[in-house]
Motif scaffolding. Structure first.
Motif, mmCIF file in Angstrom:
data_model
loop_
_atom_site.group_PDB
_atom_site.id
_atom_site.type_symbol
_atom_site.label_atom_id
_atom_site.label_comp_id
_atom_site.label_asym_id
_atom_site.label_seq_id
_atom_site.Cartn_x
_atom_site.Cartn_y
_atom_site.Cartn_z
ATOM 1 N N GLY A 142 0.803 -1.221 0.000
ATOM 2 C CA GLY A 142 0.000 0.000 0.000
ATOM 3 C C GLY A 142 0.834 1.269 0.000
ATOM 4 O O GLY A 142 0.471 2.262 -0.636
ATOM 5 N N ARG A 143 1.955 1.249 0.694
ATOM 6 C CA ARG A 143 2.767 2.464 0.838
ATOM 7 C C ARG A 143 3.654 2.731 -0.363
ATOM 8 O O ARG A 143 3.726 3.861 -0.843
ATOM 9 C CB ARG A 143 3.628 2.338 2.110
ATOM 10 N N PHE A 144 4.337 1.710 -0.853
ATOM 11 C CA PHE A 144 5.330 1.930 -1.894
ATOM 12 C C PHE A 144 4.847 1.548 -3.293
ATOM 13 O O PHE A 144 5.193 2.208 -4.264
ATOM 14 C CB PHE A 144 6.620 1.183 -1.569
ATOM 15 N N LEU A 145 4.045 0.501 -3.399
ATOM 16 C CA LEU A 145 3.556 0.111 -4.720
ATOM 17 C C LEU A 145 2.270 0.836 -5.085
ATOM 18 O O LEU A 145 1.858 0.828 -6.234
ATOM 19 C CB LEU A 145 3.324 -1.405 -4.782
ATOM 20 N N ARG A 146 1.632 1.430 -4.101
ATOM 21 C CA ARG A 146 0.388 2.172 -4.300
ATOM 22 C C ARG A 146 -0.699 1.324 -4.948
ATOM 23 O O ARG A 146 -1.452 1.795 -5.797
ATOM 24 C CB ARG A 146 0.614 3.435 -5.133
ATOM 25 N N LEU A 147 -0.765 0.061 -4.538
ATOM 26 C CA LEU A 147 -1.828 -0.816 -5.015
ATOM 27 C C LEU A 147 -2.954 -0.782 -3.994
ATOM 28 O O LEU A 147 -2.740 -0.986 -2.813
ATOM 29 C CB LEU A 147 -1.325 -2.243 -5.198
ATOM 30 N N HIS A 148 -4.147 -0.522 -4.476
ATOM 31 C CA HIS A 148 -5.301 -0.418 -3.595
ATOM 32 C C HIS A 148 -6.277 -1.543 -3.893
ATOM 33 O O HIS A 148 -6.137 -2.279 -4.877
ATOM 34 C CB HIS A 148 -5.978 0.938 -3.773
#
Length: 75
Positions: A33-39
């Motif tokens: 969630g923080r670095f790959l920004r996958l939601h």
């Protein structure tokens, strides 16, 4: 007595392992969630997820997950 014999009691040796697994999974989830920004909405298109997930494994990622595991253990 039969029910209490089936329940894990004082000798529940699996609890530390369960915590380790949960802390590891939450650390990986925080990294995603923080670095790959996958939601969560990206789960609707799984082909967009598999590429970043397969390429995220690095020493920086493992260090971050270990750091998160340590923080969760302390808290």
């Amino acid at each position: 007595q039969q029910v209490s014999a089936r329940l894990p009691g004082k000798g529940a040796n699996w609890l530390p392992w369960l915590r380790l697994v949960l802390y590891t999974l939450t650390g990986i989830g925080i990294y995603i969630g923080r670095f790959l920004r996958l939601h969560t909405v990206y789960l609707l298109t799984p082909t967009l997820i598999w590429g970043p997930l397969s390429q995220m494994w690095s020493w920086h990622m493992i260090g971050f997950v270990v750091l998160m595991m340590g923080l969760q253990y302390l808290l």
